[in-house]
Design an enzyme around this catalytic site. Structure first.
Site, PDB file in Angstrom:
ATOM      1  N   SER A  14       0.868  -1.176   0.000  1.00 44.41           N
ATOM      2  CA  SER A  14       0.000   0.000   0.000  1.00 44.41           C
ATOM      3  C   SER A  14       0.903   1.223   0.000  1.00 44.41           C
ATOM      4  O   SER A  14       1.769   1.354   0.862  1.00 44.41           O
ATOM      5  CB  SER A  14      -0.884   0.003   1.249  1.00 44.41           C
ATOM      6  OG  SER A  14      -1.298   1.331   1.531  1.00 44.41           O
ATOM      7  N   HIS A  39      -1.794  -2.062  -4.009  1.00 42.24           N
ATOM      8  CA  HIS A  39      -3.030  -1.820  -3.268  1.00 42.24           C
ATOM      9  C   HIS A  39      -3.166  -0.306  -3.137  1.00 42.24           C
ATOM     10  O   HIS A  39      -2.342   0.343  -2.486  1.00 42.24           O
ATOM     11  CB  HIS A  39      -2.904  -2.491  -1.898  1.00 42.24           C
ATOM     12  CG  HIS A  39      -4.060  -2.269  -0.980  1.00 42.24           C
ATOM     13  ND1 HIS A  39      -5.167  -3.095  -0.953  1.00 42.24           N
ATOM     14  CD2 HIS A  39      -4.280  -1.320  -0.032  1.00 42.24           C
ATOM     15  CE1 HIS A  39      -6.006  -2.666  -0.028  1.00 42.24           C
ATOM     16  NE2 HIS A  39      -5.502  -1.586   0.546  1.00 42.24           N
ATOM     17  N   ASP A  41      -5.258   2.944  -2.003  1.00 42.61           N
ATOM     18  CA  ASP A  41      -6.274   3.306  -1.014  1.00 42.61           C
ATOM     19  C   ASP A  41      -7.004   4.587  -1.399  1.00 42.61           C
ATOM     20  O   ASP A  41      -6.423   5.671  -1.377  1.00 42.61           O
ATOM     21  CB  ASP A  41      -5.602   3.494   0.353  1.00 42.61           C
ATOM     22  CG  ASP A  41      -5.085   2.181   0.918  1.00 42.61           C
ATOM     23  OD1 ASP A  41      -5.911   1.284   1.165  1.00 42.61           O
ATOM     24  OD2 ASP A  41      -3.859   2.046   1.094  1.00 42.61           O
ATOM     25  N   MET A  43      -9.875   7.196  -0.395  1.00 47.53           N
ATOM     26  CA  MET A  43     -10.640   7.639   0.782  1.00 47.53           C
ATOM     27  C   MET A  43     -11.404   8.909   0.448  1.00 47.53           C
ATOM     28  O   MET A  43     -10.871   9.785  -0.240  1.00 47.53           O
ATOM     29  CB  MET A  43      -9.694   7.928   1.947  1.00 47.53           C
ATOM     30  CG  MET A  43      -8.830   6.741   2.329  1.00 47.53           C
ATOM     31  SD  MET A  43      -7.919   7.072   3.838  1.00 47.53           S
ATOM     32  CE  MET A  43      -6.855   5.631   3.897  1.00 47.53           C
ATOM     33  N   HIS A  73      -8.749  -0.107  -3.160  1.00 48.76           N
ATOM     34  CA  HIS A  73      -9.422  -0.252  -1.862  1.00 48.76           C
ATOM     35  C   HIS A  73     -10.303   0.979  -1.664  1.00 48.76           C
ATOM     36  O   HIS A  73      -9.818   2.043  -1.288  1.00 48.76           O
ATOM     37  CB  HIS A  73      -8.373  -0.388  -0.750  1.00 48.76           C
ATOM     38  CG  HIS A  73      -8.972  -0.604   0.601  1.00 48.76           C
ATOM     39  ND1 HIS A  73      -8.236  -0.574   1.762  1.00 48.76           N
ATOM     40  CD2 HIS A  73     -10.256  -0.857   0.983  1.00 48.76           C
ATOM     41  CE1 HIS A  73      -9.039  -0.789   2.800  1.00 48.76           C
ATOM     42  NE2 HIS A  73     -10.273  -0.959   2.351  1.00 48.76           N
ATOM     43  N   MET A  75     -12.463   3.058   0.157  1.00 54.15           N
ATOM     44  CA  MET A  75     -12.992   3.424   1.478  1.00 54.15           C
ATOM     45  C   MET A  75     -13.880   4.647   1.299  1.00 54.15           C
ATOM     46  O   MET A  75     -13.538   5.767   1.704  1.00 54.15           O
ATOM     47  CB  MET A  75     -11.815   3.697   2.439  1.00 54.15           C
ATOM     48  CG  MET A  75     -11.112   2.404   2.842  1.00 54.15           C
ATOM     49  SD  MET A  75      -9.529   2.692   3.643  1.00 54.15           S
ATOM     50  CE  MET A  75      -8.480   2.757   2.209  1.00 54.15           C
ATOM     51  N   MET A 144     -10.075  -6.296   7.238  1.00 52.16           N
ATOM     52  CA  MET A 144      -9.309  -5.178   7.793  1.00 52.16           C
ATOM     53  C   MET A 144      -8.792  -5.571   9.168  1.00 52.16           C
ATOM     54  O   MET A 144      -9.552  -6.031  10.025  1.00 52.16           O
ATOM     55  CB  MET A 144     -10.179  -3.928   7.921  1.00 52.16           C
ATOM     56  CG  MET A 144     -10.547  -3.259   6.607  1.00 52.16           C
ATOM     57  SD  MET A 144      -9.138  -2.850   5.545  1.00 52.16           S
ATOM     58  CE  MET A 144      -8.232  -1.672   6.573  1.00 52.16           C
ATOM     59  N   ASP A 178      -5.260  -6.392   5.626  1.00 51.70           N
ATOM     60  CA  ASP A 178      -4.786  -5.016   5.441  1.00 51.70           C
ATOM     61  C   ASP A 178      -4.820  -4.275   6.766  1.00 51.70           C
ATOM     62  O   ASP A 178      -5.883  -4.154   7.388  1.00 51.70           O
ATOM     63  CB  ASP A 178      -5.698  -4.324   4.417  1.00 51.70           C
ATOM     64  CG  ASP A 178      -5.311  -2.868   4.148  1.00 51.70           C
ATOM     65  OD1 ASP A 178      -4.202  -2.452   4.524  1.00 51.70           O
ATOM     66  OD2 ASP A 178      -6.143  -2.166   3.534  1.00 51.70           O
TER      67      ASP A 178
HETATM   68  C1  DX5 Z   1      -5.659   1.791   6.004  1.00 50.69           C
HETATM   69  C2  DX5 Z   1      -5.359   1.348   4.603  1.00 50.69           C
HETATM   70  C3  DX5 Z   1      -4.166   0.499   4.500  1.00 50.69           C
HETATM   71  C4  DX5 Z   1      -2.885   1.144   5.002  1.00 50.69           C
HETATM   72  C5  DX5 Z   1      -2.039   0.069   5.546  1.00 50.69           C
HETATM   73  O1  DX5 Z   1      -6.930   2.294   6.088  1.00 50.69           O
HETATM   74  O2  DX5 Z   1      -6.450   0.636   4.068  1.00 50.69           O
HETATM   75  O3  DX5 Z   1      -4.013  -0.048   3.207  1.00 50.69           O
HETATM   76  O4  DX5 Z   1      -2.149   1.823   4.030  1.00 50.69           O
HETATM   77  O5  DX5 Z   1      -0.911   0.631   6.108  1.00 50.69           O
HETATM   78  P1  DX5 Z   1      -0.114  -0.119   7.248  1.00 50.69           P
HETATM   79  O6  DX5 Z   1       0.395  -1.408   6.652  1.00 50.69           O
HETATM   80  O7  DX5 Z   1       0.969   0.827   7.589  1.00 50.69           O
HETATM   81  O8  DX5 Z   1      -1.059  -0.373   8.373  1.00 50.69           O
HETATM   82 ZN    ZN Z   2      -6.070  -0.470   2.235  1.00 53.17          ZN
END
Ligand code: DX5
Ligand code: ZN
Length: 231
Positions: A14, A39, A41, A43, A73, A75, A144, A178
């Protein structure tokens, strides 16, 4: 759930906590370090209290790395809203959150029809039972292991019971973890049956990301081998 072969180990860094002003370079660095996929992310500031990027960035990234598998991903609230734009931008997997979706089967079909693999994510407080009625409709379940929203949080080991349950009941399913996954937490994920491993800060913040990726892969491959011997 689709797929008829034993799921293989895939490591997906990520890039959330990487230098996002050099996104393509950071993504290339991850692939050159041995990653299997990226991956990414997304948001929206509503589903999670943070903001990142959306399909316009993915669309710019795609031509720079034509063959890399992008796992989005999502979110976001109303995940149905972005399916076409993400498919058009070149996403390979659309992982939405069950909590953000009112009509899971319709969304799964829409994602599949747009040519992407279907991923369903579960926040720590959401039980796996929520998605079991739709098990024929998705390719990947994302468990998660932190509350979504930020990188660098602590791994929640009690989520492993969800992974174990899914692996026992769906041997061919891709199970992704994740949040807080790195060298010190990979073994429990691997033993529980996770095969798609997302890792953010543990990889992007490492002085040698390839070493971390190799370590994660080794743990998962050993666990897969062990489970096959036990069959
Ligand atoms: C958090 C994300 C993850 C995040 C993971 O909401 O979905 O993908 O980047 O980062 P680490 O591995 O540092 O927890
Ligand atoms: Zn993620």
């Amino acid at each position: 759930m689709s797929g008829h072969s034993h799921p293989s180990c895939k490591i997906g860094p990520s890039i959330l906590c990487a230098d996002l002003s050099c996104l393509a370079d950071e993504c290339r660095r991850m692939m050159q370090s041995g990653a299997d996929y990226l991956h990414l992310d997304v948001m929206d500031g509503h589903f999670v209290p943070n903001l990142t990027f959306g399909h316009p960035i993915v669309k710019c990234l795609r031509p720079k790395m034509p063959d890399v598998y992008f796992d989005m991903h999502m979110m976001v609230q109303n995940p149905e809203k972005w399916v076409e734009s993400m498919a058009d931008a070149g996403a390979n997997q659309y992982t939405f959150h069950a909590e953000a979706c009112e009509d899971i089967p319709t969304l799964c079909r829409k994602i599949q029809e747009s040519g992407m693999r279907v991923g369903v994510g579960l926040k720590p407080g959401t039980p796996v039972e929520t998605i079991l009625p739709y098990s024929d409709l998705f390719d990947v379940v994302l468990i998660m292991t932190v509350e979504p929203g930020f990188g660098g949080q602590s791994f929640m080991e009690d989520m492993m019971s969800k992974v174990q349950y899914l692996r026992t009941n769906f041997p061919y399913l891709d199970i992704e973890v994740d949040g807080g996954v790195g060298p010190s937490t990979i073994d429990v994920c691997a033993e529980a049956g996770a095969n798609m491993i997302v890792s953010g800060t543990a990889i992007t913040g490492a002085s040698d990301p390839s070493q971390v990726i190799a370590l994660l892969r080794n743990s998962v491959e050993n666990a897969i081998q062990k489970s096959q011997l036990e069959r």
